[in-house]
Design a protein around this motif. Structure first.
Motif, PDB file in Angstrom:
ATOM      1  N   GLY A 131      37.907  33.543  42.614  1.00 62.45           N
ATOM      2  CA  GLY A 131      39.152  32.888  42.998  1.00 62.45           C
ATOM      3  C   GLY A 131      39.640  33.389  44.344  1.00 62.45           C
ATOM      4  O   GLY A 131      40.065  32.587  45.196  1.00 62.45           O
ATOM      5  N   ALA A 132      39.586  34.712  44.553  1.00 60.08           N
ATOM      6  CA  ALA A 132      39.992  35.273  45.845  1.00 60.08           C
ATOM      7  C   ALA A 132      39.073  34.795  46.972  1.00 60.08           C
ATOM      8  O   ALA A 132      39.529  34.522  48.093  1.00 60.08           O
ATOM      9  CB  ALA A 132      39.986  36.802  45.761  1.00 60.08           C
ATOM     10  N   PHE A 133      37.767  34.678  46.658  1.00 63.69           N
ATOM     11  CA  PHE A 133      36.811  34.178  47.654  1.00 63.69           C
ATOM     12  C   PHE A 133      37.077  32.712  47.982  1.00 63.69           C
ATOM     13  O   PHE A 133      37.045  32.280  49.141  1.00 63.69           O
ATOM     14  CB  PHE A 133      35.386  34.360  47.110  1.00 63.69           C
ATOM     15  CG  PHE A 133      34.312  33.744  47.946  1.00 63.69           C
ATOM     16  CD1 PHE A 133      33.871  34.368  49.106  1.00 63.69           C
ATOM     17  CD2 PHE A 133      33.735  32.535  47.579  1.00 63.69           C
ATOM     18  CE1 PHE A 133      32.867  33.791  49.881  1.00 63.69           C
ATOM     19  CE2 PHE A 133      32.740  31.954  48.344  1.00 63.69           C
ATOM     20  CZ  PHE A 133      32.305  32.588  49.501  1.00 63.69           C
ATOM     21  N   ALA A 134      37.385  31.935  46.928  1.00 61.85           N
ATOM     22  CA  ALA A 134      37.577  30.497  47.119  1.00 61.85           C
ATOM     23  C   ALA A 134      38.849  30.178  47.896  1.00 61.85           C
ATOM     24  O   ALA A 134      38.930  29.135  48.542  1.00 61.85           O
ATOM     25  CB  ALA A 134      37.611  29.796  45.763  1.00 61.85           C
ATOM     26  N   VAL A 135      39.839  31.042  47.830  1.00 61.99           N
ATOM     27  CA  VAL A 135      41.077  30.794  48.588  1.00 61.99           C
ATOM     28  C   VAL A 135      40.750  30.640  50.072  1.00 61.99           C
ATOM     29  O   VAL A 135      41.309  29.764  50.759  1.00 61.99           O
ATOM     30  CB  VAL A 135      42.059  31.953  48.357  1.00 61.99           C
ATOM     31  CG1 VAL A 135      43.197  31.908  49.370  1.00 61.99           C
ATOM     32  CG2 VAL A 135      42.630  31.879  46.936  1.00 61.99           C
ATOM     33  N   ARG A 136      39.839  31.457  50.575  1.00 61.70           N
ATOM     34  CA  ARG A 136      39.447  31.350  51.991  1.00 61.70           C
ATOM     35  C   ARG A 136      38.361  30.297  52.194  1.00 61.70           C
ATOM     36  O   ARG A 136      38.357  29.576  53.180  1.00 61.70           O
ATOM     37  CB  ARG A 136      38.965  32.710  52.481  1.00 61.70           C
ATOM     38  CG  ARG A 136      40.086  33.738  52.578  1.00 61.70           C
ATOM     39  CD  ARG A 136      39.566  35.121  52.893  1.00 61.70           C
ATOM     40  NE  ARG A 136      40.655  36.071  53.107  1.00 61.70           N
ATOM     41  CZ  ARG A 136      41.333  36.651  52.135  1.00 61.70           C
ATOM     42  NH1 ARG A 136      41.023  36.391  50.878  1.00 61.70           N
ATOM     43  NH2 ARG A 136      42.318  37.506  52.406  1.00 61.70           N
ATOM     44  N   TYR A 137      37.431  30.228  51.250  1.00 56.08           N
ATOM     45  CA  TYR A 137      36.309  29.282  51.411  1.00 56.08           C
ATOM     46  C   TYR A 137      36.797  27.828  51.391  1.00 56.08           C
ATOM     47  O   TYR A 137      36.281  26.982  52.131  1.00 56.08           O
ATOM     48  CB  TYR A 137      35.302  29.504  50.282  1.00 56.08           C
ATOM     49  CG  TYR A 137      34.004  28.761  50.438  1.00 56.08           C
ATOM     50  CD1 TYR A 137      32.926  29.336  51.117  1.00 56.08           C
ATOM     51  CD2 TYR A 137      33.845  27.471  49.933  1.00 56.08           C
ATOM     52  CE1 TYR A 137      31.739  28.654  51.270  1.00 56.08           C
ATOM     53  CE2 TYR A 137      32.659  26.778  50.080  1.00 56.08           C
ATOM     54  CZ  TYR A 137      31.605  27.380  50.742  1.00 56.08           C
ATOM     55  OH  TYR A 137      30.428  26.700  50.907  1.00 56.08           O
ATOM     56  N   MET A 138      37.796  27.540  50.561  1.00 54.27           N
ATOM     57  CA  MET A 138      38.285  26.165  50.412  1.00 54.27           C
ATOM     58  C   MET A 138      39.506  25.890  51.283  1.00 54.27           C
ATOM     59  O   MET A 138      40.141  24.840  51.129  1.00 54.27           O
ATOM     60  CB  MET A 138      38.644  25.909  48.944  1.00 54.27           C
ATOM     61  CG  MET A 138      37.513  26.123  47.950  1.00 54.27           C
ATOM     62  SD  MET A 138      36.149  24.987  48.188  1.00 54.27           S
ATOM     63  CE  MET A 138      36.897  23.442  47.709  1.00 54.27           C
ATOM     64  N   HIS A 139      39.842  26.793  52.191  1.00 55.27           N
ATOM     65  CA  HIS A 139      41.034  26.636  53.025  1.00 55.27           C
ATOM     66  C   HIS A 139      40.984  25.322  53.801  1.00 55.27           C
ATOM     67  O   HIS A 139      39.997  25.017  54.469  1.00 55.27           O
ATOM     68  CB  HIS A 139      41.127  27.828  53.986  1.00 55.27           C
ATOM     69  CG  HIS A 139      42.295  27.756  54.928  1.00 55.27           C
ATOM     70  ND1 HIS A 139      43.584  27.573  54.494  1.00 55.27           N
ATOM     71  CD2 HIS A 139      42.342  27.824  56.286  1.00 55.27           C
ATOM     72  CE1 HIS A 139      44.389  27.546  55.541  1.00 55.27           C
ATOM     73  NE2 HIS A 139      43.657  27.688  56.636  1.00 55.27           N
TER      74      HIS A 139
END
Length: 469
Positions: free
Chosen positions: A124-132
């Motif tokens: 989830g923490a990774f996806a916050v930046r990946y899906m920005h």
């Protein structure tokens, strides 16, 4: 026990409160992200990221607290009941149908629930930046929350109905995330393929639940597998009953974990965003079938033939995935088959537990936990694989050796075509099935037309086509 009673919950023990909190946290995330989306007022990226972090952190802290209390209290089996939701029949006698929402905390469910929350929080923490700034940012996190809730519910389920509910949430969110990039035809097509295989798996699990209810009047796993803490158990079903229930559960596990012959959907699932590929098909979702087999391992312990089937299925899947993985040309497909190889070995270890004793049940559990963490890291690092490979070649001053090659062209072709599993299922299962239902459809149309005194569409004399033209 009546339907869910909040007043009784407030007077419950700390273990019960914490256990309820473990399930409530991901459910709250679904509500926080889902309700504003339904009202067409989605949360901002920052608010959604905070909601994911807070609810995942609360759920993880609660499950760790449950684990610590169980260790300090020397408790190996805790049941948290949320009431009887369906009770057909007299309360003072055996019910005709009984559906209770129950969660079990033991040496199997607590590590798997903790793993689910740790990996969901990390990704989830990774996806916050990946899906920005991705147009589907909010949709991704709504489906992500549904997936996390489904994983936690499935991990802790104390009845087969509760397990089925979590199982369905995982399947639905997984298929929708495979088709996340819906503007392209391939993701939608592959998402439909994944959904179709999941339907077969779900139908098998549902049939197993129906049979369990027919045999015992309820789906409480403690009643079926014995009240002892996992991996101990005591099954009172006959040989034929065990064979029927366990066979259906094995089909359900095979579909969910992409075991042979359902393995073709796993590389197709890589069409989704990298964060969902990492946590779904590299770490959690693909292990759910192995988890189900571990949960029902007391059933497997009653039958040498059934355990041998599980062992053979696991080894066949591992061999197939190892062959197919060696000829993949993209990193995500190669990682998916590498995951499948390990899942096959985990399933084989579950089957081998019949001969090696109950203590051996911990081996596939530890294997599952370690493999899920490693594969998540590899999927997250997949976009930078080429950069890592070049850095490694520069460090050693030479080219890395190419992947292994096959000496026999037939074997290479078999691996390249992924064992022809998709073609076999399409030609010999899907098409006859579709043809059979097409025949039923035509039969119904003719019967309806005959009752109405008209002609069925397509029959001689039918004027609907000419009128529409």
């Amino acid at each position: 026990m009546p339907l869910f009673d909040p007043a009784a919950l407030l007077q419950a023990s700390p273990l019960t409160l914490l256990g309820t909190l473990v399930v409530a946290a991901p459910a709250a995330l679904v509500a926080v992200l889902g309700i504003p989306s339904l009202l067409d007022r989605p949360l901002s990226e920052r608010a959604a990221a905070r909601a994911v972090a807070v609810t995942t952190g609360v759920g993880l802290a609660a499950v760790v607290a449950v684990f610590v209390l169980m260790l300090t209290g020397d408790t190996r089996h805790v049941v948290v009941g949320l009431g009887d939701w369906v009770h057909v029949g007299h309360h003072d006698s055996a019910p005709h149908y009984h559906f209770a929402v129950t969660f079990v905390f033991d040496r199997l469910s607590v590590p798997f629930a903790a793993l689910s929350l740790v990996l969901c929080g990390t990704i989830g923490a990774f996806a916050v930046r990946y899906m920005h700034r991705e147009p589907g940012y909010n949709r991704f996190f709504v489906l992500y929350a549904v997936f996390m809730a489904g994983m936690v519910i499935t991990s802790l389920a104390g009845t087969i109905e509760t397990l089925f509910a979590g199982w369905e949430l995982v399947g639905l969110s997984s298929a929708l995330l495979v088709a996340f990039f819906q503007e392209r035809p391939a993701p939608s097509r592959n998402g439909l393929r994944v959904w179709t295989v999941y339907r077969v798996s779900d139908a098998a699990l549902l049939l197993a639940a129906v049979i369990l209810h027919h045999l015992s009047g309820e789906g409480n796993l403690d009643r079926v597998l014995g009240p002892g803490p996992w991996p101990h158990g005591e099954v009172h079903l006959s040989g034929a009953q065990v064979l029927a229930v366990s066979g259906l559960l094995l089909v359900a596990a095979a579909g969910k974990s992409a075991l042979v012959p359902f393995s073709g959907w796993l590389p197709r699932a890589m069409e989704g965003p990298t964060p969902s590929s990492a946590v779904f098909y590299g770490a959690l979702s693909v292990h759910l079938g192995a988890f189900l087999l571990l949960r029902v391992s007391p059933l497997l312990d009653t039958s040498a033939g059934l355990s041998a089937a599980v062992l053979a299925l696991g080894l066949a899947t591992a061999a197939y995935a190892a062959l197919a993985g060696r000829v993949q040309t993209d990193i995500k497909s190669a990682l998916s088959f590498a995951s499948l190889t390990q899942v096959g070995l985990i399933v084989a270890e579950v089957g081998a537990g019949y001969w090696l004793g109950e203590w051996f049940r911990y081996v596939p559990l530890v294997h599952l936990l370690g493999h899920a963490c490693l594969r998540t890291l590899q999927f997250v690092r997949a976009p930078t694989f080429l950069q890592d490979q070049r850095a490694l070649e520069n460090a050693i001053g030479a080219r890395l050796p190419p992947p292994g090659v096959f000496g026999r062209p037939g074997l290479y072709r078999f691996a390249l075509e992924r064992g022809y599993l998709d073609a076999v299922l399409t030609d010999y299962v899907a098409r006859p099935f579709a043809a059979l239902f097409g025949w039923f459809d035509a039969l119904e149309r003719r019967a309806t037309a005959a009752l109405a005194g008209t002609r069925a569409p397509g029959e001689p004399g039918d004027r609907s086509l000419s009128e529409s033209a």
